[in-house]
Design a protein around this motif. Structure first.
Motif, PDB file in Angstrom:
ATOM      1  N   PHE A  66       0.835  -1.210   0.000  1.00 44.21           N
ATOM      2  CA  PHE A  66       0.000   0.000   0.000  1.00 44.21           C
ATOM      3  C   PHE A  66       0.866   1.255   0.000  1.00 44.21           C
ATOM      4  O   PHE A  66       0.634   2.178  -0.805  1.00 44.21           O
ATOM      5  N   LEU A  67       1.865   1.307   0.874  1.00 50.59           N
ATOM      6  CA  LEU A  67       2.693   2.509   0.972  1.00 50.59           C
ATOM      7  C   LEU A  67       3.513   2.729  -0.292  1.00 50.59           C
ATOM      8  O   LEU A  67       3.686   3.877  -0.737  1.00 50.59           O
ATOM      9  N   VAL A  68       4.026   1.660  -0.888  1.00 47.00           N
ATOM     10  CA  VAL A  68       4.797   1.810  -2.127  1.00 47.00           C
ATOM     11  C   VAL A  68       3.892   2.313  -3.248  1.00 47.00           C
ATOM     12  O   VAL A  68       4.259   3.225  -4.006  1.00 47.00           O
ATOM     13  N   ALA A  69       2.673   1.742  -3.364  1.00 45.44           N
ATOM     14  CA  ALA A  69       1.744   2.168  -4.408  1.00 45.44           C
ATOM     15  C   ALA A  69       1.310   3.616  -4.209  1.00 45.44           C
ATOM     16  O   ALA A  69       1.231   4.394  -5.173  1.00 45.44           O
ATOM     17  N   TRP A  75       3.387  10.921  -6.180  1.00 40.84           N
ATOM     18  CA  TRP A  75       4.397  11.655  -6.935  1.00 40.84           C
ATOM     19  C   TRP A  75       4.006  11.801  -8.407  1.00 40.84           C
ATOM     20  O   TRP A  75       4.238  12.853  -9.016  1.00 40.84           O
ATOM     21  N   LEU A  76       3.409  10.776  -8.968  1.00 39.75           N
ATOM     22  CA  LEU A  76       2.954  10.863 -10.355  1.00 39.75           C
ATOM     23  C   LEU A  76       1.896  11.949 -10.508  1.00 39.75           C
ATOM     24  O   LEU A  76       1.949  12.769 -11.438  1.00 39.75           O
ATOM     25  N   PHE A 174      19.060   4.510 -10.779  1.00 46.36           N
ATOM     26  CA  PHE A 174      18.638   3.409 -11.643  1.00 46.36           C
ATOM     27  C   PHE A 174      17.128   3.462 -11.869  1.00 46.36           C
ATOM     28  O   PHE A 174      16.646   3.349 -13.009  1.00 46.36           O
ATOM     29  N   TRP A 175      16.373   3.655 -10.797  1.00 48.25           N
ATOM     30  CA  TRP A 175      14.911   3.687 -10.942  1.00 48.25           C
ATOM     31  C   TRP A 175      14.434   4.996 -11.552  1.00 48.25           C
ATOM     32  O   TRP A 175      13.394   5.028 -12.217  1.00 48.25           O
ATOM     33  N   TYR A 176      15.191   6.073 -11.364  1.00 41.52           N
ATOM     34  CA  TYR A 176      14.867   7.307 -12.084  1.00 41.52           C
ATOM     35  C   TYR A 176      15.038   7.096 -13.583  1.00 41.52           C
ATOM     36  O   TYR A 176      14.222   7.552 -14.387  1.00 41.52           O
ATOM     37  N   ALA A 177      16.095   6.395 -13.964  1.00 43.91           N
ATOM     38  CA  ALA A 177      16.335   6.127 -15.385  1.00 43.91           C
ATOM     39  C   ALA A 177      15.171   5.358 -16.003  1.00 43.91           C
ATOM     40  O   ALA A 177      14.780   5.610 -17.142  1.00 43.91           O
ATOM     41  N   LEU A 178      14.592   4.441 -15.246  1.00 41.52           N
ATOM     42  CA  LEU A 178      13.534   3.595 -15.794  1.00 41.52           C
ATOM     43  C   LEU A 178      12.135   4.191 -15.658  1.00 41.52           C
ATOM     44  O   LEU A 178      11.286   3.960 -16.520  1.00 41.52           O
ATOM     45  N   GLY A 179      11.903   4.933 -14.578  1.00 41.41           N
ATOM     46  CA  GLY A 179      10.534   5.383 -14.342  1.00 41.41           C
ATOM     47  C   GLY A 179      10.386   6.775 -13.786  1.00 41.41           C
ATOM     48  O   GLY A 179       9.310   7.133 -13.271  1.00 41.41           O
ATOM     49  N   GLY A 180      11.416   7.584 -13.868  1.00 39.49           N
ATOM     50  CA  GLY A 180      11.311   8.951 -13.391  1.00 39.49           C
ATOM     51  C   GLY A 180      11.214   9.035 -11.878  1.00 39.49           C
ATOM     52  O   GLY A 180      11.465   8.071 -11.152  1.00 39.49           O
ATOM     53  N   VAL A 181      10.837  10.205 -11.395  1.00 39.79           N
ATOM     54  CA  VAL A 181      10.778  10.449  -9.958  1.00 39.79           C
ATOM     55  C   VAL A 181       9.785   9.533  -9.238  1.00 39.79           C
ATOM     56  O   VAL A 181      10.074   9.064  -8.128  1.00 39.79           O
ATOM     57  N   PRO A 182       8.599   9.243  -9.811  1.00 38.70           N
ATOM     58  CA  PRO A 182       7.694   8.327  -9.093  1.00 38.70           C
ATOM     59  C   PRO A 182       8.347   6.979  -8.783  1.00 38.70           C
ATOM     60  O   PRO A 182       8.221   6.465  -7.668  1.00 38.70           O
ATOM     61  N   ALA A 183       9.047   6.391  -9.747  1.00 40.63           N
ATOM     62  CA  ALA A 183       9.723   5.112  -9.507  1.00 40.63           C
ATOM     63  C   ALA A 183      10.882   5.291  -8.524  1.00 40.63           C
ATOM     64  O   ALA A 183      11.139   4.433  -7.676  1.00 40.63           O
ATOM     65  N   MET A 184      11.581   6.406  -8.632  1.00 38.03           N
ATOM     66  CA  MET A 184      12.692   6.697  -7.723  1.00 38.03           C
ATOM     67  C   MET A 184      12.197   6.790  -6.283  1.00 38.03           C
ATOM     68  O   MET A 184      12.796   6.232  -5.348  1.00 38.03           O
ATOM     69  N   THR A 316      22.352   7.276 -16.508  1.00 35.23           N
ATOM     70  CA  THR A 316      20.961   7.693 -16.329  1.00 35.23           C
ATOM     71  C   THR A 316      20.556   8.691 -17.406  1.00 35.23           C
ATOM     72  O   THR A 316      19.478   8.591 -17.999  1.00 35.23           O
ATOM     73  N   ALA A 317      21.430   9.649 -17.683  1.00 33.74           N
ATOM     74  CA  ALA A 317      21.142  10.633 -18.733  1.00 33.74           C
ATOM     75  C   ALA A 317      21.006   9.960 -20.092  1.00 33.74           C
ATOM     76  O   ALA A 317      20.106  10.297 -20.880  1.00 33.74           O
ATOM     77  N   ALA A 318      21.869   8.995 -20.367  1.00 38.69           N
ATOM     78  CA  ALA A 318      21.791   8.276 -21.648  1.00 38.69           C
ATOM     79  C   ALA A 318      20.479   7.526 -21.763  1.00 38.69           C
ATOM     80  O   ALA A 318      19.836   7.515 -22.822  1.00 38.69           O
ATOM     81  N   ALA A 319      20.052   6.896 -20.660  1.00 43.35           N
ATOM     82  CA  ALA A 319      18.784   6.169 -20.683  1.00 43.35           C
ATOM     83  C   ALA A 319      17.615   7.115 -20.944  1.00 43.35           C
ATOM     84  O   ALA A 319      16.699   6.797 -21.721  1.00 43.35           O
ATOM     85  N   ARG A 320      17.657   8.287 -20.316  1.00 44.64           N
ATOM     86  CA  ARG A 320      16.555   9.246 -20.512  1.00 44.64           C
ATOM     87  C   ARG A 320      16.534   9.790 -21.933  1.00 44.64           C
ATOM     88  O   ARG A 320      15.480  10.138 -22.459  1.00 44.64           O
ATOM     89  N   LEU A 321      17.698   9.872 -22.568  1.00 38.22           N
ATOM     90  CA  LEU A 321      17.768  10.383 -23.934  1.00 38.22           C
ATOM     91  C   LEU A 321      17.406   9.341 -24.983  1.00 38.22           C
ATOM     92  O   LEU A 321      16.757   9.659 -25.983  1.00 38.22           O
ATOM     93  N   LEU A 322      17.810   8.105 -24.750  1.00 37.90           N
ATOM     94  CA  LEU A 322      17.723   7.100 -25.801  1.00 37.90           C
ATOM     95  C   LEU A 322      16.474   6.226 -25.720  1.00 37.90           C
ATOM     96  O   LEU A 322      16.072   5.642 -26.729  1.00 37.90           O
ATOM     97  N   LEU A 323      15.866   6.123 -24.532  1.00 37.06           N
ATOM     98  CA  LEU A 323      14.726   5.247 -24.380  1.00 37.06           C
ATOM     99  C   LEU A 323      13.434   6.034 -24.256  1.00 37.06           C
ATOM    100  O   LEU A 323      13.440   7.146 -23.732  1.00 37.06           O
ATOM    101  N   PRO A 324      12.323   5.480 -24.739  1.00 37.68           N
ATOM    102  CA  PRO A 324      11.025   6.168 -24.633  1.00 37.68           C
ATOM    103  C   PRO A 324      10.474   6.041 -23.214  1.00 37.68           C
ATOM    104  O   PRO A 324       9.595   5.219 -22.926  1.00 37.68           O
ATOM    105  N   LEU A 325      10.981   6.856 -22.318  1.00 39.73           N
ATOM    106  CA  LEU A 325      10.622   6.753 -20.908  1.00 39.73           C
ATOM    107  C   LEU A 325       9.735   7.922 -20.510  1.00 39.73           C
ATOM    108  O   LEU A 325       9.730   8.974 -21.143  1.00 39.73           O
ATOM    109  N   PRO A 326       8.991   7.765 -19.395  1.00 40.67           N
ATOM    110  CA  PRO A 326       8.072   8.838 -18.969  1.00 40.67           C
ATOM    111  C   PRO A 326       8.812  10.096 -18.543  1.00 40.67           C
ATOM    112  O   PRO A 326       9.921  10.033 -18.027  1.00 40.67           O
ATOM    113  N   PHE A 327       8.154  11.232 -18.741  1.00 44.70           N
ATOM    114  CA  PHE A 327       8.712  12.528 -18.348  1.00 44.70           C
ATOM    115  C   PHE A 327       8.883  12.588 -16.826  1.00 44.70           C
ATOM    116  O   PHE A 327       7.954  12.313 -16.082  1.00 44.70           O
ATOM    117  N   CYS A 328      10.079  12.943 -16.388  1.00 44.42           N
ATOM    118  CA  CYS A 328      10.392  13.144 -14.972  1.00 44.42           C
ATOM    119  C   CYS A 328       9.919  11.978 -14.113  1.00 44.42           C
ATOM    120  O   CYS A 328       9.532  12.159 -12.990  1.00 44.42           O
TER     121      CYS A 328
END
Length: 328
Positions: A66-69, A75-76, A174-184, A316-328
């Motif tokens: 619950f707390l993680v969700a 944040w999202l 790592f989690w920012y690279a994959l899912g932005g601040v919400p995942a971080m 992390t910057a490369a992942a944000r530039l090269l992959l279709p990932l969510p904004f922030c």
């Protein structure tokens, strides 16, 4: 055009957040989301951690999930609302998230403070000096510090530096690279849950089991990535050999990897038996060289940590530039 703009805003938030952490660390005057996470966990633990072992397990699992969700969703939603007001507001909020999720400057400062309390090595047997260093070390480790000598104190600080470089720096990025601040921030909630309830004691063994297992999963890849980056930062083939040989030599499925990398880079021996809550816990050694840790070696370890951070920011910057990932 829109994707390019979103990528640039995401990179701006990343770089600004990292810069704030390097400049400010963890200022006490600033409201910190992790403090709020801790209060929510403590409240839930007080209300739910009772009953049979089975009941405690399911209630602990429910609280954890619950707390993680909720953390991810809040944040999202906050970032979406900020973006609707102005893109700069979303970037500022995301940068604040990155800043508060990272612990690089504070980690280095706390470990340096332990070495500083011991001084230049000429007072390693002075009871007053040892007591001061033990108190300083107790701020950042879970083991009992009252019996530790100077070598063990310095070694423990270096072990903590390696482990928390993974948990407090590489994993959030790592989690920012994959899912932005919400995942971080969801990652930080998992880490906080594990630190508060993921213990092997009578009260938390069942209630915190899900939190501990989820923390293992969240940090599985970041721990191994940290070990690789540390070895690259130190330009040390021996660090890679230590990772291959000793990475599994730890009760945690993850902590042994960054610890082995730093032990190899410095040619030190980490691990071994330690006291936790008054009980002697036998732990395998990482490395074979039992030499004393030189006072100046905190500078070498800190330098490796700084380069590791730089390499992770680049990834992390490369992942944000090269992959279709969510904004922030």
């Amino acid at each position: 055009m829109l994707l390019s703009a979103l990528q640039s805003f995401s990179l701006s938030a990343l770089l600004l957040g990292v810069a704030l952490d390097l400049a400010l660390g963890d200022p006490r005057w600033l409201p910190h989301p992790i403090v709020g996470y801790g209060r929510a966990i403590a409240w839930g633990e007080r209300k739910l951690n009772h009953g049979s072992s089975r009941a405690r397990f399911f209630k602990g699992a429910a609280l954890t999930l619950f707390l993680v969700a909720v953390t991810y969703t809040v944040w999202l939603a906050a970032l979406a609302l900020a973006a609707r007001a102005h893109t700069a507001a979303a970037v500022a909020l995301a940068a604040f998230g990155v800043f508060t999720a990272l612990a690089h400057r504070t980690l280095i400062a706390e470990c340096r403070a332990v070495f500083r309390a011991l001084g230049d090595g000429t007072r390693d047997h002075d009871p007053g000096t040892l007591d001061a260093a033990r108190r300083q070390l107790a701020r950042i480790v879970g083991r009992d510090t009252a019996r530790l000598d100077a070598r063990q104190i310095r070694t423990a600080a270096l072990e903590t530096l390696a482990e928390n470089l993974s948990d407090g720096v590489v994993a959030p990025l790592f989690w920012y690279a994959l899912g932005g601040v919400p995942a971080m921030m969801a990652c930080k909630m998992v880490n906080t849950l594990d630190s508060m309830i993921g213990h092997h004691d009578d009260r938390h063994e069942f209630f915190g089991k899900t939190a501990a297992r989820l923390d293992d999963a969240v940090n599985y890849l970041p721990a191994r990535l940290t070990a690789l980056l540390l070895a690259l930062a130190a330009r040390s083939p021996r660090a890679l050999r230590f990772v291959a040989r000793y990475g599994r030599a730890h009760a945690s499925p993850n902590a042994g990897y960054p610890e082995a990398a730093l032990a190899g880079a410095l040619d030190l021996r980490f691990g071994g038996p330690n006291y936790y809550d008054g009980e002697l816990v036998e732990k395998p050694f990482i490395g074979r060289n039992p030499r004393a840790v030189r006072p100046a070696e905190i500078d070498t370890a800190a330098r490796h940590a700084h380069v590791t951070l730089a390499l992770m920011v680049l990834l992390t910057a490369a992942a944000r530039l090269l992959l279709p990932l969510p904004f922030c």
